[in-house]
Design an enzyme around this catalytic site. Sequence first.
Site, PDB file in Angstrom:
ATOM      1  CB  SER A  37      -0.402   2.330  -8.279  1.00 45.66           C
ATOM      2  OG  SER A  37      -0.425   3.078  -9.456  1.00 45.66           O
ATOM      3  CG  ASP A  84       1.052   7.484   2.478  1.00 43.47           C
ATOM      4  OD1 ASP A  84       1.442   7.850   1.360  1.00 43.47           O
ATOM      5  OD2 ASP A  84       0.911   6.301   2.784  1.00 43.47           O
ATOM      6  CD  GLU A  86       8.825   2.453   3.563  1.00 43.74           C
ATOM      7  OE1 GLU A  86       7.696   2.869   3.261  1.00 43.74           O
ATOM      8  OE2 GLU A  86       9.042   1.723   4.560  1.00 43.74           O
TER       9      GLU A  86
END
Length: 451
Positions: free
Chosen positions: A47, A187, A416
């Site tokens: 998302s 997270d 990342e």
Amino acid sequence: MNPTLDRPAPQHAAPLTLRGAAARVLIDNWTGASTVPSRTLYPHQWSWDSAFIAVGLRHLSARRAQQELESLLAAQWADGRLPHIVFNPAVPDGAYFPSPDFWRSSRAGRAAGAPADPETSGVVQPPVHALAAWLVHRADREESRRRGFLARVRPRLGAWHDYLLDRRDLGGGGLAAAVHPWEPGMDNSPCWDRPLQRVDPVPRGDYRRADLDHGQPADRPTDMDYGRYVRLATDYRDAGYDDRSARHAFAVEDPAFNALLIASERAMAAMAEESGADGSRHTARADALTGRLVARLWDETAGVFRARDLAADALIEENSVSGLIPLLEPRLPRHVAHRLLQTLSGPRFTAPGTCLPPSYDLTGHAYDPQRYWRGPAWFNTAWLIHRALRAHGRDQDAARLRRGFLREAERSDFAEYVDSATGAARGARRFSWTAALTLDLLCADPEEPTS
């Protein structure tokens, strides 16, 4: 017509080799309908990744950037939520966990309005989508109007915000709550350690961690943490993804999540006015959310916003980059913005190996320079802080961060994230949002408004 180049990109004095390499990542990670974050570790549509990706894609193709957002919005649930993963049915279930057969969205989420197709997850991610949609529209207004882009996305984005402000106001204070550590996007942050202690982990043998097939265990969440993530997702699924009836063992108000909601409400106001409608409702909501953010999450002594643990009704005494993201809001009280800028430039968030702000306080007890969100520096949060610095007139600081961002993106092969102590590449390489936000910093008009 080549769909990757159906609109000319702006011409700026940018290093063409870096621009071309970033564009190549996005072309290679395109699936035909959307862009995967990584061909290895993340083989579906995520998302908030798609929102950041669209911000960069607008410099290659306005149509492609619109499609990125529209493909995500097509998987929206009837209750308004945007799921954090939209699954590609061509990818085998074993390629990623939790997979569609774990979430069972079309069955378990039926009462909450999950679509019959495609399969999705049941949790959400930070609401940066309206900001992305506004930037995509501005990149090529003619193409946006021709395709009716705003007319299509505005109602869906409005329903998404309504869901967060209604069903996710779990604390009763007017802020949106996250019910899983995956939802704030950060997270494995130390901010979640104490709330997660209340969660009984699923035993390691009851599931298979596909993330370790492509990532180093030292970089990833521990088995104990992952077992707790699985427990929370299982309990939410078994409650039919019903926010009001589910027993939320984990419920927090996160500063970055709500700051992005504020920024997106301001973008909704701009989109409404662009469409000839009244944007005052969105402006009023953004103003009210800003007041609530300060009242509920600001810690004057620490000089940073902190997450609130709703079970304990107390601020979590950890300092993360999430607590700096509210600088995006140009209408913060002046003393709050001043203190945040001091914190950003101080020893807690000035990393030795990179110009990018670390994800967690360098002096904190849980700091780890390489483990997921416990200290490494991330490119998406750096992009947000670059935008925030510009919103507060710190153009020299923003320029310094931009230079560092581009340097780290190039030398890490669009990693990342990077080790905050050494700058070493971590996580996946050729990561889509890193490439997309590199394109944005290379190509965006430096005079583009930040609010």
